[in-house]
Design a protein around this motif. Structure first.
Motif, PDB file in Angstrom:
ATOM      1  N   LEU A  56      33.456  43.882  46.648  1.00 19.66           N
ATOM      2  CA  LEU A  56      33.409  43.093  47.869  1.00 19.66           C
ATOM      3  C   LEU A  56      33.076  41.646  47.534  1.00 19.66           C
ATOM      4  O   LEU A  56      33.531  40.726  48.210  1.00 19.66           O
ATOM      5  N   MET A  57      32.284  41.462  46.483  1.00 23.85           N
ATOM      6  CA  MET A  57      31.926  40.124  46.021  1.00 23.85           C
ATOM      7  C   MET A  57      32.555  39.870  44.658  1.00 23.85           C
ATOM      8  O   MET A  57      32.636  40.778  43.837  1.00 23.85           O
ATOM      9  N   ASN A  58      32.981  38.657  44.404  1.00 19.74           N
ATOM     10  CA  ASN A  58      33.678  38.345  43.153  1.00 19.74           C
ATOM     11  C   ASN A  58      32.719  38.155  41.987  1.00 19.74           C
ATOM     12  O   ASN A  58      33.004  38.574  40.870  1.00 19.74           O
ATOM     13  N   THR A  59      31.588  37.508  42.230  1.00 16.21           N
ATOM     14  CA  THR A  59      30.510  37.296  41.254  1.00 16.21           C
ATOM     15  C   THR A  59      31.018  36.951  39.849  1.00 16.21           C
ATOM     16  O   THR A  59      30.769  37.668  38.877  1.00 16.21           O
ATOM     17  N   ALA A  60      31.759  35.873  39.749  1.00 18.16           N
ATOM     18  CA  ALA A  60      32.209  35.409  38.430  1.00 18.16           C
ATOM     19  C   ALA A  60      31.020  34.876  37.631  1.00 18.16           C
ATOM     20  O   ALA A  60      30.153  34.184  38.170  1.00 18.16           O
ATOM     21  N   LEU A  61      30.981  35.218  36.362  1.00 15.75           N
ATOM     22  CA  LEU A  61      29.952  34.720  35.452  1.00 15.75           C
ATOM     23  C   LEU A  61      30.614  33.918  34.342  1.00 15.75           C
ATOM     24  O   LEU A  61      31.836  33.964  34.154  1.00 15.75           O
ATOM     25  N   ARG A  62      29.815  33.201  33.595  1.00 17.90           N
ATOM     26  CA  ARG A  62      30.357  32.310  32.568  1.00 17.90           C
ATOM     27  C   ARG A  62      31.217  33.057  31.558  1.00 17.90           C
ATOM     28  O   ARG A  62      32.263  32.547  31.118  1.00 17.90           O
ATOM     29  N   ASN A  63      30.821  34.270  31.196  1.00 19.30           N
ATOM     30  CA  ASN A  63      31.556  35.021  30.179  1.00 19.30           C
ATOM     31  C   ASN A  63      32.470  36.098  30.755  1.00 19.30           C
ATOM     32  O   ASN A  63      32.957  36.956  30.027  1.00 19.30           O
ATOM     33  N   SER A  64      32.716  36.057  32.056  1.00 19.11           N
ATOM     34  CA  SER A  64      33.564  37.072  32.681  1.00 19.11           C
ATOM     35  C   SER A  64      35.019  36.607  32.713  1.00 19.11           C
ATOM     36  O   SER A  64      35.337  35.443  32.440  1.00 19.11           O
ATOM     37  N   VAL A  65      35.910  37.535  33.077  1.00 15.46           N
ATOM     38  CA  VAL A  65      37.336  37.214  33.146  1.00 15.46           C
ATOM     39  C   VAL A  65      37.602  36.188  34.242  1.00 15.46           C
ATOM     40  O   VAL A  65      38.405  35.275  34.074  1.00 15.46           O
ATOM     41  N   SER A  66      36.948  36.346  35.410  1.00 10.76           N
ATOM     42  CA  SER A  66      37.160  35.416  36.517  1.00 10.76           C
ATOM     43  C   SER A  66      36.676  34.014  36.162  1.00 10.76           C
ATOM     44  O   SER A  66      35.817  33.828  35.297  1.00 10.76           O
ATOM     45  N   ASP A  67      37.203  33.025  36.860  1.00  7.33           N
ATOM     46  CA  ASP A  67      36.893  31.622  36.608  1.00  7.33           C
ATOM     47  C   ASP A  67      35.616  31.235  37.335  1.00  7.33           C
ATOM     48  O   ASP A  67      35.616  31.019  38.545  1.00  7.33           O
ATOM     49  N   VAL A  68      34.510  31.145  36.599  1.00 12.61           N
ATOM     50  CA  VAL A  68      33.226  30.810  37.216  1.00 12.61           C
ATOM     51  C   VAL A  68      33.241  29.410  37.823  1.00 12.61           C
ATOM     52  O   VAL A  68      32.584  29.140  38.829  1.00 12.61           O
ATOM     53  N   TYR A  69      34.034  28.522  37.267  1.00  7.67           N
ATOM     54  CA  TYR A  69      34.063  27.145  37.763  1.00  7.67           C
ATOM     55  C   TYR A  69      34.934  26.994  39.008  1.00  7.67           C
ATOM     56  O   TYR A  69      34.854  25.988  39.707  1.00  7.67           O
ATOM     57  N   GLY A  70      35.750  28.008  39.285  1.00  8.70           N
ATOM     58  CA  GLY A  70      36.602  27.940  40.467  1.00  8.70           C
ATOM     59  C   GLY A  70      36.031  28.656  41.678  1.00  8.70           C
ATOM     60  O   GLY A  70      36.628  28.616  42.767  1.00  8.70           O
ATOM     61  N   GLU A  71      34.884  29.321  41.517  1.00 11.40           N
ATOM     62  CA  GLU A  71      34.286  30.050  42.639  1.00 11.40           C
ATOM     63  C   GLU A  71      33.962  29.110  43.800  1.00 11.40           C
ATOM     64  O   GLU A  71      33.502  27.981  43.588  1.00 11.40           O
ATOM     65  N   VAL A  72      34.166  29.598  45.012  1.00 17.65           N
ATOM     66  CA  VAL A  72      33.859  28.790  46.195  1.00 17.65           C
ATOM     67  C   VAL A  72      32.486  29.121  46.763  1.00 17.65           C
ATOM     68  O   VAL A  72      32.028  28.466  47.702  1.00 17.65           O
ATOM     69  N   MET A  73      31.831  30.143  46.218  1.00 14.40           N
ATOM     70  CA  MET A  73      30.473  30.505  46.622  1.00 14.40           C
ATOM     71  C   MET A  73      29.678  30.911  45.396  1.00 14.40           C
ATOM     72  O   MET A  73      30.221  31.561  44.493  1.00 14.40           O
ATOM     73  N   LYS A  74      28.405  30.564  45.369  1.00 17.99           N
ATOM     74  CA  LYS A  74      27.508  31.061  44.341  1.00 17.99           C
ATOM     75  C   LYS A  74      27.171  32.523  44.648  1.00 17.99           C
ATOM     76  O   LYS A  74      27.330  32.981  45.790  1.00 17.99           O
ATOM     77  N   PRO A  75      26.726  33.301  43.642  1.00 15.69           N
ATOM     78  CA  PRO A  75      26.433  34.720  43.878  1.00 15.69           C
ATOM     79  C   PRO A  75      25.493  34.972  45.054  1.00 15.69           C
ATOM     80  O   PRO A  75      25.721  35.890  45.848  1.00 15.69           O
ATOM     81  N   MET A  76      24.445  34.160  45.210  1.00 16.76           N
ATOM     82  CA  MET A  76      23.522  34.379  46.331  1.00 16.76           C
ATOM     83  C   MET A  76      24.193  34.097  47.661  1.00 16.76           C
ATOM     84  O   MET A  76      23.942  34.790  48.655  1.00 16.76           O
ATOM     85  N   GLN A  77      25.081  33.117  47.686  1.00 16.34           N
ATOM     86  CA  GLN A  77      25.837  32.848  48.908  1.00 16.34           C
ATOM     87  C   GLN A  77      26.771  34.006  49.238  1.00 16.34           C
ATOM     88  O   GLN A  77      26.969  34.336  50.411  1.00 16.34           O
TER      89      GLN A  77
END
Length: 264
Positions: A56-77
């Motif tokens: 339900l949440m994308n939760t991209a991290l620095r070392n994950s496949v998803s682009d952490v710099y492209g996230e539109v929300m921080k994990p807490m958000q």
């Protein structure tokens, strides 16, 4: 794995189970307007229930496949957004599990973001990271009254929901993997997974040997792969994965006899 009992009124003629999986809140390709429309649909359905099936949440991290710099929300958000989004339907959620995206945070820091969401909304007892068995009862079946309850017995269904795993570009591999897993789950009426972003439904059957009555029958079960709520682009486009449609699946269960239909 956890077993959950969910009882609903005897006068329900049917039950509509909505799947919520692979929303990927926080990903720039997520479609919040479509997700909100889905949430409102569940809220307005008097016989609607909901299963949360991971990512339900994308939760991209620095070392994950998803682009952490492209996230539109921080994990807490993302956590706060999910809590606010699901709050109107908190009493309709009958089971919840986590996905590989939320599991990134747990593996990195030991924090279970889905458990936080479930705890905030008051149904942590319906959550299990690996998957949940749901024993759902509602409506009435048959004409013979139950000797203890003094009324017709309620119709019941057994559902197993887990996020799923494995990949593959084509749908066939995903179907084979899920059906193979369904065969080892004796007594389950419906297996619901997500993860691959490929919406589909199949109905295989198991051979049932009744040694007491010297009978051999078959027992069908539904296998459902839930849709995703991402527009095409980003990682999927970069890896040349196939786009998928936003199919609004509803699992319709009859309260007058065991019958499962999936609307897509």
């Amino acid at each position: 794995m956890k077993a959950i009992r969910a009882d609903f009124p005897t006068d329900w003629p049917r039950c509509n189970v909505y799947t919520l999986a692979d929303l990927h809140i926080g990903d720039p390709h997520c479609v919040p307007s479509e997700v909100k429309r889905r949430i409102d649909e569940i809220k307005d359905d008097p016989h609607g229930l909901c299963i949360l099936n991971g990512d339900l949440m994308n939760t991209a991290l620095r070392n994950s496949v998803s682009d952490v710099y492209g996230e539109v929300m921080k994990p807490m958000q993302q956590i706060n957004f999910m809590v606010d989004l699901l709050k109107p339907n908190s009493d309709k959620i009958i089971g919840a599990t986590t996905g590989n995206h939320e599991n990134r945070v747990y593996k990195a820091d030991g924090i279970d973001t889905m458990r936080i969401v479930c705890r905030e909304l008051g149904f942590e007892d319906k959550y299990c990271p690996e998957g949940v068995f749901i024993f759902l009862r509602f409506g009435t079946r048959g004409t013979q009254q139950h000797p203890k309850e003094g009324r017709n017995p309620r119709q019941w269904y057994s559902i197993y929901a887990t996020h799923g795993s494995g990949g593959g570009m084509l749908t066939g591999g995903n179907v084979n993997r899920n059906e193979r897993f369904g065969y080892v789950m004796d007594g389950v009426d419906c297996l619901i997974t997500g993860h691959t972003h490929k919406p589909w439904v199949t109905q295989p059957a198991k051979i049932v040997v009744d040694t007491r009555n010297n009978k051999v029958t078959t027992r069908p079960f539904k296998v459902i792969s839930a849709t995703s709520w991402l527009n095409y682009g980003g990682y999927a486009a970069q890896k040349m994965l196939l786009p998928t449609s936003h199919v609004k699946q509803i699992v319709v269960l009859s309260g007058r006899g065991k019958d499962i239909k999936v609307l897509m």
